[in-house]
Every structure is written in structure tokens, then in C-alpha cells.
Write an enzyme that holds these catalytic residues in place. Structure first.
Site, short mmCIF file in Angstrom:
data_model
loop_
_atom_site.label_atom_id
_atom_site.label_comp_id
_atom_site.label_asym_id
_atom_site.label_seq_id
_atom_site.Cartn_x
_atom_site.Cartn_y
_atom_site.Cartn_z
N HIS A 234 -22.55 44.47 50.55
CA HIS A 234 -22.69 43.55 49.42
C HIS A 234 -21.81 42.33 49.70
O HIS A 234 -20.65 42.47 50.07
CB HIS A 234 -22.25 44.23 48.13
CG HIS A 234 -22.76 43.54 46.91
ND1 HIS A 234 -22.27 42.32 46.51
CD2 HIS A 234 -23.74 43.85 46.04
CE1 HIS A 234 -22.93 41.93 45.42
NE2 HIS A 234 -23.83 42.84 45.12
N ARG A 250 -23.42 34.79 41.28
CA ARG A 250 -24.11 33.76 42.06
C ARG A 250 -25.38 33.33 41.38
O ARG A 250 -25.77 32.17 41.41
CB ARG A 250 -24.40 34.28 43.47
CG ARG A 250 -23.21 34.14 44.41
CD ARG A 250 -23.47 34.83 45.73
NE ARG A 250 -23.55 36.28 45.58
CZ ARG A 250 -24.48 37.03 46.15
NH1 ARG A 250 -25.41 36.51 46.91
NH2 ARG A 250 -24.47 38.34 45.94
N LEU A 373 -31.51 53.05 41.14
CA LEU A 373 -31.56 53.79 39.87
C LEU A 373 -32.99 54.30 39.62
O LEU A 373 -33.19 55.38 39.07
CB LEU A 373 -31.10 52.90 38.71
CG LEU A 373 -29.60 52.58 38.68
CD1 LEU A 373 -29.29 51.58 37.57
CD2 LEU A 373 -28.77 53.85 38.48
C1 LIG Z 1 -20.69 49.32 42.31
C2 LIG Z 1 -22.11 49.76 42.42
C3 LIG Z 1 -23.11 49.09 41.73
C4 LIG Z 1 -24.45 49.50 41.83
N1 LIG Z 1 -25.41 48.83 41.11
C5 LIG Z 1 -26.70 49.27 41.15
C6 LIG Z 1 -27.71 48.65 40.36
O1 LIG Z 1 -27.43 47.72 39.60
N2 LIG Z 1 -28.98 49.12 40.44
C7 LIG Z 1 -29.32 50.15 41.26
O2 LIG Z 1 -30.49 50.52 41.27
N3 LIG Z 1 -28.40 50.75 42.02
C8 LIG Z 1 -27.09 50.34 41.99
N4 LIG Z 1 -26.14 50.97 42.76
C9 LIG Z 1 -26.54 52.14 43.57
C10 LIG Z 1 -26.70 53.38 42.69
O3 LIG Z 1 -25.73 53.37 41.68
C11 LIG Z 1 -26.54 54.68 43.49
O4 LIG Z 1 -27.29 54.62 44.64
C12 LIG Z 1 -27.00 55.88 42.68
O5 LIG Z 1 -26.34 55.91 41.45
C13 LIG Z 1 -26.80 57.17 43.43
O6 LIG Z 1 -27.06 58.27 42.56
P1 LIG Z 1 -27.00 59.76 43.08
O7 LIG Z 1 -27.27 60.63 41.92
O8 LIG Z 1 -27.84 59.90 44.29
O9 LIG Z 1 -25.50 59.96 43.57
P2 LIG Z 1 -24.09 59.87 42.81
O10 LIG Z 1 -24.16 59.20 41.49
O11 LIG Z 1 -23.13 59.35 43.83
O12 LIG Z 1 -23.77 61.39 42.51
C14 LIG Z 1 -23.41 62.29 43.53
C15 LIG Z 1 -22.98 63.58 42.90
O13 LIG Z 1 -22.74 64.55 43.89
C16 LIG Z 1 -21.49 65.16 43.68
N5 LIG Z 1 -20.98 65.59 44.98
C17 LIG Z 1 -20.73 64.84 46.09
N6 LIG Z 1 -20.25 65.62 47.08
C18 LIG Z 1 -20.21 66.90 46.60
C19 LIG Z 1 -19.78 68.15 47.13
N7 LIG Z 1 -19.25 68.28 48.37
N8 LIG Z 1 -19.89 69.25 46.35
C20 LIG Z 1 -20.37 69.16 45.09
N9 LIG Z 1 -20.76 68.00 44.53
C21 LIG Z 1 -20.68 66.88 45.28
C22 LIG Z 1 -20.66 64.09 43.02
O14 LIG Z 1 -19.59 64.66 42.29
C23 LIG Z 1 -21.70 63.47 42.09
O15 LIG Z 1 -21.85 64.21 40.93
C24 LIG Z 1 -24.79 50.58 42.67
C25 LIG Z 1 -23.79 51.25 43.37
C26 LIG Z 1 -22.46 50.85 43.26
C27 LIG Z 1 -21.42 51.59 44.04
#
Ligand SMILES: Cc1cc2nc3c(=O)[nH]c(=O)nc-3n(C[C@H](O)[C@H](O)[C@H](O)COP(=O)(O)OP(=O)(O)OC[C@H]3O[C@@H](n4cnc5c(N)ncnc54)[C@H](O)[C@@H]3O)c2cc1C
Ligand code: SF4
Ligand code: SF4
Ligand code: FES
Lengths: 534, 243
Positions: A234, A250, A373
Site C-alpha cells: 500500500h 489521495r 471483504l
Molecule cells: C489496514 C487494512 C485495511 C483493509 N481495508 C480493506 C478494505 O477496505 N476492503 C477490503 O475488501 N479489504 C480490506 N483489507 C483486507 C481485508 O481486511 C482482509 O483481507 C480480510 O479481512 C481477511 O479476512 P480473513 O477472515 O481471511 O482473515 P482475518 O480477518 O485475518 O482472520 C484470520 C483469523 O484466523 C485466526 N488465526 C490465525 N492464525 C491462527 C492459528 N494459528 N490458530 C488459530 N487461529 C488462527 C485469527 O485469530 C483470525 O481470527 C484491509 C486490510 C488491512 C490490514
């Protein structure tokens, strides 16, 4: 024996849990923290769906934008599935009560949801909830999980998948509170553990826990990973804390300037191009700043109140009066666990993967803002349904506790082994190494250097260990296990980057600045049988 | 500079020395863990004030470690009224129980025509990051561990105001016992909330909604009227009389 075991309780895991439960499955969700602590809470910008609430938009444009951004590396059928399901997914979230931002148009249902434009989109397509889109979606999913009486195993750290002849049988966990190693049996497993951006320790917008644990566990269990070299940077993160300053700064007219006060790039170009332009300034010894002073204090407080506060806190600057020091940092990992169109992991039957940890090939070489998301909710649902379908016919013959014993012994060894070398400085060193040599602009010489340094670190790892010997609530132990996973993924990322002698999307290599048609393919890695599962 | 941290194993405040300069408390804690004392235990996630993981008490007041700037002499302690698991890490499972009892979710969903104004009605409440600061600050917990508490009630209120909820009475019914009437309206929760949420006001609103649904303050009844006089002869009122 439970039907579906879900590992990871972010947006992807919670959606999968609701879908599987709705289909009739018995479900348990294990996560290393509490569900609402997940990185999903950090997403600000929005979630894409071609609703056309603000101006013209249609599903085909959403597909076209996504395919274009992917630079030839997406599975168009999966992109189509995701984009076609986007309006339905928003409608589902609306029914659960997500407090989306609204328009005053006198309509009803999802037609009143406000939408804004994100980079690379040809329309105002991102549904949002002020600056807290991820937070509000995650919490609404969590509330619904409580309503549906989903079982949560919080503070359970995934150690390994339990497999038998290539079929998943459950997983082993470290119960962080008690220090006990547990084996949980299930007919099917969904991995939803998030991405591996935290490997760039100190140079990432990601939460501390995004260490790719699930991806590493799949490798150890004989599954495949793919496209690990594609990591999105980013352009604008705060220089000293790497906290994200959203793209809207931006979008609203913020400039990027170097220390001479010169603008050097069109701020509205795609993320990868802007990030590279900033990076080359930094390499020339220039510091780079985001300038939003001309927007005025009032507008800033209205548009970016969070950012104003974070700038004051972390950079000691008031954006209304001063320049904001920034740098591009690692933000999203496009690669991950290799899955087929049913989201089943290649190489492990009955095991599914969804969310940022998986590579369902909708982002290809470059993810569009707002598509993640969408991915976690649209495919989370699919993962829950497929896992339950699989579970219906799966054998409920439990396996023995071989894996549990192995893992308990490995943990025990960490307690008895002397920790000669503190691993924390190495975690930082790895972050530095990756940022500087496996970063925004790559070249083969530096990549080979990085690979050597990682090998040296792996060798050194034998001397490392934990100095906290407490059996319960041992965060030092968790940090070390995460670091070990990072060291498993590090060479995967580097070797994939070395193999890709071209520039495509987020992967940019000096000496190979063009796309190479012959490399328009995925980098898939799977360990040989002898090396799997410790 | 020096700060003191309450260590659970010894139940004493241990001093740590930090390099001079203003840094967020979370960075200070990480610095200590990485370079001086790996046994110091705390929880953290986003470091950007949105995941709710890192709340602690600094000099007796609830703060997010990632948003608080360390000052010399600060005394850092875990949240109150939560079982301490180790050092600054507490058990937050009661949060889930209070949310469950409050049934803070959409009960019967209907399609609605929502406006910008409707969005604003629950915008603040839905900024809640479940950091548990307000629970730690709420004096009711000193006497009643079963109190539903500020954030669960804020969340319950948020769903009752949602036009997509067609059966808000359900939620109101579920926040009567150990709920809206047990709050003493002291405002401590509001004072410490890092997201500027006002649970005290939300509880007041819930009381209003409760009255509309026919509930009344149980302590008010007993205090003002004593034992009801069902004969109708005294000055007490007849609860069965229908008004
Ligand atoms: C600052 C920021 C802003 C963003 N803005 C956007 C946006 O505006 N729009 C968009 O579409 N995307 C955005 N993203 C990307 C998006 O937020 C993520 O890609 C998405 O939320 C990932 O979701 P997930 O459920 O796959 O993983 P996560 O939300 O990372 O969840 C992972 C889960 O796995 C668990 N876990 C991990 N390792 C282990 C383990 N060893 N044992 C047990 N549990 C474990 C964690 O505790 C957590 O509960 C953004 C990301 C960031 C960092
Ligand atoms: S106002 Fe009520 S809920 Fe808030 S701290 Fe005081 S007693 Fe607790
Ligand atoms: S209401 Fe405020 S203090 Fe309480 S949990 Fe939510 S964010 Fe934290
Ligand atoms: S670390 Fe997430 S709120 Fe402080």
C-alpha cells in the site's frame, strides 16, 4: 465428531460457520484470539458489489475491472461467481443488520446503501460503513453467530492438520490458556486463518497475528500453496508505525511530495505504480510525504478523523499544518493455499480454505480494493456449504492421537531446550530483509541474497527458543511458533519470486520489466512426501 | 524513563526502564518483552485502535495500550472485574455471556427504507470495538457480577433502534433482569470509552423504551409504594387495575 471444524474466526471463518450451520452441520470455530480481534476489523474502505445505487454499474464491469487488475492470473469463472454473488451477499449482510452508510433516495433494502469509488473500479461500487466497514461487518457476523449458538474455541492456536492418507481428520491445537495440546476430530475442516503480511514485521499494515499459520500448516500436511510471490504494497502507510492512511486521502486531493517539495507521480494511478514511484524516491535518499494541508482542518476532521488522530499519535504531526511522513508497506497477500473451484485444498481431501489465506484466484497478480471483504463473505458461504456437503459422506472413523503426541513432544522440547538466541531481533531482521530485498522492486541478485540469509536464519533457529517457561498463557511461545511459520513461508515467497523472471501486477523485477506470456501461469509449491508434517 | 507494571505471579508492581521519548504504551510493552523480559504478558492485535484487544488500566484509568502515550512513572494494571489470566492479559469471556443474555442481534429481520438519518442513529453505537474498558470502569460490577453491563446494553439498544428489526420488544424483554435498571447512571463507562460511545445515554434510552413496553423501575415500585394494597382501600395503587 463434529461435521465442520473452522480454523480462524475473522470474516471468512464466521461466514463459513453461519453457512455450514444453516445447512444443518454441527460446527465449531477455533481461533487464536477472540473473533472480534481479527484483522477483518481493520478494513476501512469498503466492499464491492455492482448495485448501481450511485450511477450506472453492472456485474460485467465488476468482472472486467477485476480481470484487468489480475493481469492474466485469475480464474475467470471464479471471478464471475464472486461478482455475480456480490449483490446477494450484500443483501444477506443487510438482513443480518450490517449498519451500512446510506443514501437518501427514498428506496428500500439494499438500494439505499451508499457506494463510493475505489482505485481501479470503473464505478462507485464499494459499499461502506463510514471508515469502519470491516469492523461493522465483523461484529454483525459475530452477533449473528451468538444468535445461532455457534461454538467458539477461543485462544486455540492451530498447530497441525491431522491427516490420514491425504484426507483431513481434524487438527491439533495449543490451548493457549492451559498450555495443553488438544486434538479435535472433524469430518471436514475449513482453514480461514488470514494472510501472511506480518512476515514483513515492522513494514506492514497488517495485525500482529497475520503470520500465515494456516498456510504453513497446509504445507506441512502435504497440501499445495500457490502464487506466494504476489504481495500487495500500500503506497501510504505512516512512516514510523506502518499504520494505514486510507486511499481516500489521495482520492480527496492529497499530494505526494518529496523533501524538495516536488510532486513526482500522479497520485491516482494504481497502488502498485504509486508504491514503486515512492519507493524509487526513497532509494534516491529522498523522504516522502503526504500533503493534505490544503484541504483544511475542517474538511480533514470530517473526512479522515481517524487518520488525523493516528498521525498525531504515531508521527507527532498535525496533518492540517504539517506534512505526513509516509512509506509504502506490505498490505495484502494474494497468494496462499492452492484450492480448486470448490475451495478444496489441493493435496488434502476434505480440507477447504477460504479468505486471505487461500488462493481462489480472484485477485491474480493484483487485488482491487474492496474485493477482499467481498471474497471472504461470498466464498465464506461457499466454503461452509461445500465442507458440509463433503462431511455428509465422510467417514466418522476417528484417527489415533499420533499427531497430538508428536506436537505435544515438540512443544515440550521447546520448554526443555535452552534458548541461547533471542528470536525477537530475528523476527525484526526478517521483516527488514523482506522489505528491502523481497519488496516493492525486486531483482534476482537481492532475492538470492535474501534466500541465503533466510537459510542462515533457519540454521540459527536451532539455537533459538523460548525464555518464558510458563505453561499457561505463554505469549512468548506463541510468538515463537508464529516466527517458525514465517520461516517456513519465507523461502516459498523468495523462490517463487526468483522463478518469475518478469514483471506482473504487484511483482516487479528489475531486468525483467515486462510481462512474459510464457509466465502467465501460477507458481504452485508442494513439499515432497518425506518432508511433510514434521 | 521508568514505568511500573503489575505482575500477576508476584502481585507486585515491577519497574521497567524505557528509552526516553514519547511512544505508544503498546510499543513500550513490546520493547520490554522483546529485549528485557519475555515473560511479561499482554494482548495486542491491530495497533490501530480497532480490534479492541489491548485495553489496560493506566494510573487507574482504562486506556487502549496502542493509543496511549507513555509518561514517566505510569502504573500499568490489567482491567478490573475480569479474571486476570496473566499480568495484563484478562479473561474476556464474560463479554460473550452478557451479549448472549442481552440477545443483542437482529431477531426478526424485515426490509426497511433506511436513510442517512437512520444510519446516524446507530453509527456511534456500532463503532464499539468490544475492548471491555467500560466493563472495567463500571462500579456496578463491584456488587453485581451478573450485570449485563454497558457495551451489551449499548449493543442491545443499537438493535432495538434498527428499522430492520420488527420485534424489538424481544430485546427489551431480555434486558430487564440485571439490565437497564441496575445501572446507577454514573457515566464512568462514557468517560473511558475510546470510541466516544455513550453507554449511559443508551441505557437511559433503553429505559424509556422499556417503560413504553410496560416495564417500570423495580426499585421505584418497592421504594415508593411499599407493599401494594390489593384491597384498593389505601393510597397504594392496584397493579391489576389496568392502568
Ligand atoms: C489496514 C487494512 C485495511 C483493509 N481495508 C480493506 C478494505 O477496505 N476492503 C477490503 O475488501 N479489504 C480490506 N483489507 C483486507 C481485508 O481486511 C482482509 O483481507 C480480510 O479481512 C481477511 O479476512 P480473513 O477472515 O481471511 O482473515 P482475518 O480477518 O485475518 O482472520 C484470520 C483469523 O484466523 C485466526 N488465526 C490465525 N492464525 C491462527 C492459528 N494459528 N490458530 C488459530 N487461529 C488462527 C485469527 O485469530 C483470525 O481470527 C484491509 C486490510 C488491512 C490490514
Ligand atoms: S453509567 Fe451505568 S453502565 Fe455506565 S458505568 Fe455507570 S453504572 Fe455502569
Ligand atoms: S462501549 Fe466503548 S469502552 Fe465499551 S467495549 Fe465498546 S468501545 Fe470499549
Ligand atoms: S491493538 Fe487493536 S485496539 Fe489496540
Amino acid at each position: 465428531m463434529i461435521d465442520v471444524l473452522i480454523i480462524g474466526s475473522g470474516g471468512a471463518g464466521l461466514t463459513a460457520a453461519l453457512a455450514a450451520k444453516h445447512a444443518g452441520a454441527s460446527v465449531a470455530v477455533a481461533g487464536k484470539a477472540y473473533p472480534t480481534n481479527s484483522q477483518t476489523s481493520m478494513a476501512q474502505g469498503g466492499m464491492n458489489a455492482a448495485l448501481g445505487n450511485v450511477g450506472e454499474d453492472d456485474i460485467d464491469s465488476h468482472i472486467a475491472d477485476t480481470v484487468k487488475s489480475a493481469k492474466g492470473l485469475c480464474d475467470e469463472a471464479m471471478v464471475r461467481y464472486m461478482c455475480e454473488n456480490a449483490p446477494g451477499t450484500i443483501a444477506w449482510l443487510e438482513r443480518l443488520g450490517v449498519p451500512f452508510s446510506r443514501l437518501d433516495n427514498g428506496k428500500s433494502g439494499t438500494q439505499t446503501i451508499a457506494q463510493r469509488q475505489m482505485g481501479g473500479a470503473s464505478a462507485k461500487r464499494a459499499c461502506y460503513a463510514q471508515d469502519y466497514t470491516g469492523l461493522k461487518i465483523l461484529h454483525t457476523l459475530y452477533d449473528t453467530c451468538l444468535k445461532e449458538e455457534i461454538d467458539f474455541l477461543d485462544e486455540h492456536y492451530l498447530l497441525n492438520l491431522v491427516t490420514n492418507e491425504g484426507t483431513v481428520k481434524g487438527a491439533t491445537f495449543l490451548d493457549i490458556r492451559t498450555g495443553e495440546v488438544k486434538q479435535i476430530s472433524a469430518r471436514s475442516v475449513i482453514i480461514a486463518t488470514g494472510g501472511y503480511g506480518a512476515l514483513y514485521h515492522g513494514f506492514t499494515t497488517n495485525a500482529y497475528g497475520s503470520t500465515g499459520d494456516g498456510v504453513a500448516a497446509v504445507l506441512r500436511a502435504g497440501g499445495a500453496v500457490s502464487d506466494m510471490e504476489f504481495i500487495q504494497f500500500h503506497p501510504t502507510a505512516l512512516k514510523h508505525s506502518s499504520i494505514l492512511v486510507s486511499e481516500s486521502a489521495r482520492g480527496e486531493g492529497g499530494y505526494l511530495v518529496n523533501e524538495k517539495g516536488e510532486r513526482f507521480v500522479d497520485e491516482l494511478k494504481p497502488r502498485d505504480e504509486v508504491a514503486r514511484a515512492i519507493f524509487s524516491q526513497i532509494q534516491e535518499g529522498q523522504r516522502v510525504f503526504l500533503d493534505v494541508r490544503h484541504l483544511g482542518e475542517e474538511k480533514l476532521m470530517e473526512l479522515l478523523p481517524q487518520e488525523v488522530e493516528l498521525c498525531k499519535l504515531h508521527e507527532h504531526v498535525d496533518p492540517a499544518k504539517e506534512l505526513i511522513p509516509i512509506q509504502p508497506v506490505a498490505h495484502y497477500t494474494m497468494g496462499g493455499i492452492e484450492v480448486d473451484q470448490a475451495l478444496e485444498v489441493q493435496g488434502i481431501k476434505g480440507c477447504f480454505a477460504v479468505g486471505e489465506c487461500s488462493n481462489v484466484k480472484v485477485h491474480g497478480a493484483n487485488r482491487l480494493g474492496g474485493n477482499s471483504l467481498l471474497e471472504i463473505t461470498a466464498f465464506g458461504k461457499l466454503a461452509g456449504e461445500h465442507a458440509y456437503q463433503y462431511a455428509l459422506d465422510a467417514s466418522s472413523q476417528p484417527v489415533d492421537d499420533t499427531q497430538q503426541q508428536k506436537d505435544a513432544e515438540a512443544i515440550e522440547a521447546l520448554y526443555t531446550q535452552k534458548a541461547g538466541v533471542n528470536f525477537y531481533p530475528y523476527r525484526e531482521k526478517l521483516g527488514n530483509l523482506f522489505y528491502n530485498k523481497v519488496g516493492i522492486v525486486r531483482d534476482n541478485a537481492h532475492l538470492h541474497d535474501a534466500l541465503n540469509e533466510v537459510s542462515a536464519m533457519q540454521e540459527m533457529q536451532k539455537e533459538m527458543g523460548i525464555s518464558d517457561k510458563s505453561r499457561s498463557n505463554n505469549q512468548n511461545l506463541i510468538d515463537f511458533l508464529e516466527f517458525q511459520n514465517a520461516l517456513i513461508l519465507a523461502p516459498m515467497i523468495i523462490t517463487s519470486a526468483i522463478a518469475r523472471d518478469e514483471s506482473r501486477g504487484a511483482h516487479y523485477k528489475v531486468g525483467f520489466e515486462q510481462e512474459d506470456e510464457a509466465l502467465k501461469k501460477h507458481t504452485v509449491i508442494q513439499w515432497k512426501k518425506e518432508t511433510t508434517c514434521k | 524513563m521508568q514505568i511500573k507494571i503489575l505482575r500477576s505471579e508476584t502481585n507486585t508492581h515491577q519497574s521497567y526502564t524505557l528509552p526516553a521519548g514519547e511512544i505508544p504504551l503498546l510499543n513500550a510493552l513490546s520493547y520490554i518483552k522483546e529485549t528485557q523480559d519475555a515473560t511479561l504478558t499482554f494482548s495486542a492485535g491491530c495497533r490501530a485502535s480497532v480490534c479492541g484487544t489491548c485495553a489496560v488500566r493506566v494510573n487507574g484509568r482504562e486506556e487502549l495500550a496502542c493509543a496511549y502515550k507513555v509518561k514517566p512513572g505510569d502504573i500499568i494494571e490489567p482491567l478490573q472485574y475480569h479474571p486476570v489470566l496473566r499480568d495484563l492479559k484478562v479473561d474476556k469471556h464474560r463479554a460473550k455471556e452478557t451479549l448472549l443474555k442481552s440477545t443483542a442481534w437482529l431477531h426478526t429481520s424485515q426490509e426497511a427504507s433506511l436513510t442517512h438519518r437512520d444510519e446516524k442513529l446507530s453509527e456511534r453505537q456500532t463503532d464499539c470495538i468490544l475492548c471491555d474498558s467500560c466493563y472495567s470502569a463500571c462500579p456496578v460490577y463491584a456488587v453485581n457480577p451478573d450485570f449485563l453491563g454497558p457495551f451489551a446494553l449499548t449493543r442491545a439498544y443499537r438493535y432495538t433502534t434498527d428499522k430492520r428489526e420488527s420485534n424489538a420488544k424481544n430485546i427489551i424483554d431480555n434486558v430487564q433482569s440485571n439490565g437497564v435498571w441496575d445501572c446507577i447512571l454514573c457515566g464512568e463507562c462514557t468517560a473511558v470509552c475510546p470510541k466516544s460511545i455513550d453507554p449511559k445515554m443508551d441505557i437511559t434510552m433503553l429505559r424509556g423504551l422499556s417503560v413504553q413496553e410496560g416495564y417500570q423501575d423495580p426499585s421505584f415500585t418497592t421504594q415508593s409504594f411499599g407493599t401494594p394494597d390489593f384491597g384498593g382501600g389505601g393510597f397504594g395503587f392496584d397493579p391489576n387495575a389496568g392502568f
